[in-house]
Design a protein around this motif. Structure first.
Motif, PDB file in Angstrom:
ATOM      1  N   HIS A   1      -2.300  -3.983   3.437  1.00 28.33           N
ATOM      2  CA  HIS A   1      -1.912  -5.284   3.985  1.00 28.33           C
ATOM      3  C   HIS A   1      -2.926  -5.721   5.032  1.00 28.33           C
ATOM      4  O   HIS A   1      -3.458  -4.913   5.798  1.00 28.33           O
ATOM      5  CB  HIS A   1      -0.520  -5.200   4.630  1.00 28.33           C
TER       6      HIS A   1
ATOM      7  N   TRP B   1      -1.020  -0.061   6.161  1.00 28.93           N
ATOM      8  CA  TRP B   1      -0.519   0.523   4.913  1.00 28.93           C
ATOM      9  C   TRP B   1       1.007   0.493   4.946  1.00 28.93           C
ATOM     10  O   TRP B   1       1.621   0.891   5.954  1.00 28.93           O
ATOM     11  CB  TRP B   1      -0.993   1.967   4.757  1.00 28.93           C
TER      12      TRP B   1
ATOM     13  N   TYR C   1       0.818   0.176  -0.392  1.00 25.84           N
ATOM     14  CA  TYR C   1       0.203  -1.146  -0.402  1.00 25.84           C
ATOM     15  C   TYR C   1      -0.660  -1.340   0.840  1.00 25.84           C
ATOM     16  O   TYR C   1      -0.247  -1.012   1.959  1.00 25.84           O
ATOM     17  CB  TYR C   1       1.268  -2.237  -0.425  1.00 25.84           C
TER      18      TYR C   1
ATOM     19  N   CYS D   1      -8.827   0.991   0.940  1.00 22.03           N
ATOM     20  CA  CYS D   1      -8.524  -0.425   0.718  1.00 22.03           C
ATOM     21  C   CYS D   1      -9.772  -1.214   1.073  1.00 22.03           C
ATOM     22  O   CYS D   1     -10.156  -1.268   2.247  1.00 22.03           O
ATOM     23  CB  CYS D   1      -7.350  -0.864   1.575  1.00 22.03           C
TER      24      CYS D   1
ATOM     25  N   ARG E   1      10.369  -1.839   1.365  1.00 29.55           N
ATOM     26  CA  ARG E   1       8.993  -1.560   1.772  1.00 29.55           C
ATOM     27  C   ARG E   1       8.981  -1.279   3.270  1.00 29.55           C
ATOM     28  O   ARG E   1       9.628  -1.978   4.050  1.00 29.55           O
ATOM     29  CB  ARG E   1       8.088  -2.752   1.448  1.00 29.55           C
TER      30      ARG E   1
ATOM     31  N   GLU F   1      -6.876  -1.440  -3.539  1.00 26.65           N
ATOM     32  CA  GLU F   1      -6.613  -0.059  -3.151  1.00 26.65           C
ATOM     33  C   GLU F   1      -7.120   0.903  -4.206  1.00 26.65           C
ATOM     34  O   GLU F   1      -7.223   0.561  -5.385  1.00 26.65           O
ATOM     35  CB  GLU F   1      -5.101   0.190  -2.977  1.00 26.65           C
TER      36      GLU F   1
ATOM     37  N   TRP G   1      -1.874  -8.907   0.442  1.00 25.15           N
ATOM     38  CA  TRP G   1      -1.456  -7.604  -0.050  1.00 25.15           C
ATOM     39  C   TRP G   1      -2.354  -7.160  -1.189  1.00 25.15           C
ATOM     40  O   TRP G   1      -2.809  -7.973  -2.004  1.00 25.15           O
ATOM     41  CB  TRP G   1      -0.017  -7.659  -0.548  1.00 25.15           C
TER      42      TRP G   1
ATOM     43  N   GLN H   1      -2.656  -4.603  -4.673  1.00 30.95           N
ATOM     44  CA  GLN H   1      -1.797  -4.467  -5.849  1.00 30.95           C
ATOM     45  C   GLN H   1      -0.956  -3.201  -5.806  1.00 30.95           C
ATOM     46  O   GLN H   1      -0.004  -3.076  -6.576  1.00 30.95           O
ATOM     47  CB  GLN H   1      -2.664  -4.468  -7.123  1.00 30.95           C
ATOM     48  N   GLY H   2      -1.276  -2.293  -4.925  1.00 31.84           N
ATOM     49  CA  GLY H   2      -0.512  -1.063  -4.791  1.00 31.84           C
ATOM     50  C   GLY H   2      -1.135   0.093  -5.549  1.00 31.84           C
ATOM     51  O   GLY H   2      -1.767  -0.104  -6.590  1.00 31.84           O
TER      52      GLY H   2
END
Length: 115
Positions: A96, A36, A94, A22, A45, A6, A105, A107-108
């Protein structure tokens, strides 16, 4: 191993906009759906938006009309355009993707909206 990376997070004032990206290490046609999620401190989450390779999309009620998810297969990249941001949108976002029932996933990326 599928990698999702991301980018695009940051600090923005309320009412502003950000675009998250992403990028996948494989063809995103194989990632179905992609989506997302976000997680705020002390909260679970939650799904923000999802899109299938066939073009179907789904949004959380809290972001409908403000966020837009899109997929660019030529770039193996998914985007989240976020407009009219609110302080309650502050979270780690995140990426996905689902491949044959396996969840992957990113890493954020942190999004912070100041009031």
């Amino acid at each position: 191993q599928v990698q999702l990376v991301e980018s695009g997070g940051g600090l923005v004032q309320a009412g502003g906009s950000l675009r998250l990206s992403c990028t996948a290490s494989i063809s995103i046609f194989r990632l179905d759906p992609m989506g997302w999620y976000r997680q705020a401190p002390g909260k679970q989450r939650e799904l923000v938006a999802a899109a299938t390779s066939g073009g179907m999309t789904n949004y959380a009620d809290s972001v409908k009309g403000r966020f837009t998810i899109s997929r660019d297969s030529a770039k193996n990249t998914m985007y989240l355009q976020m407009n009219s941001l609110k302080p309650e949108d502050t979270a780690v976002y995140y990426c996905h993707g689902l491949v044959l029932l396996h969840n992957y996933w990113g890493q954020g990326t942190q999004v912070t909206v100041s009031s």
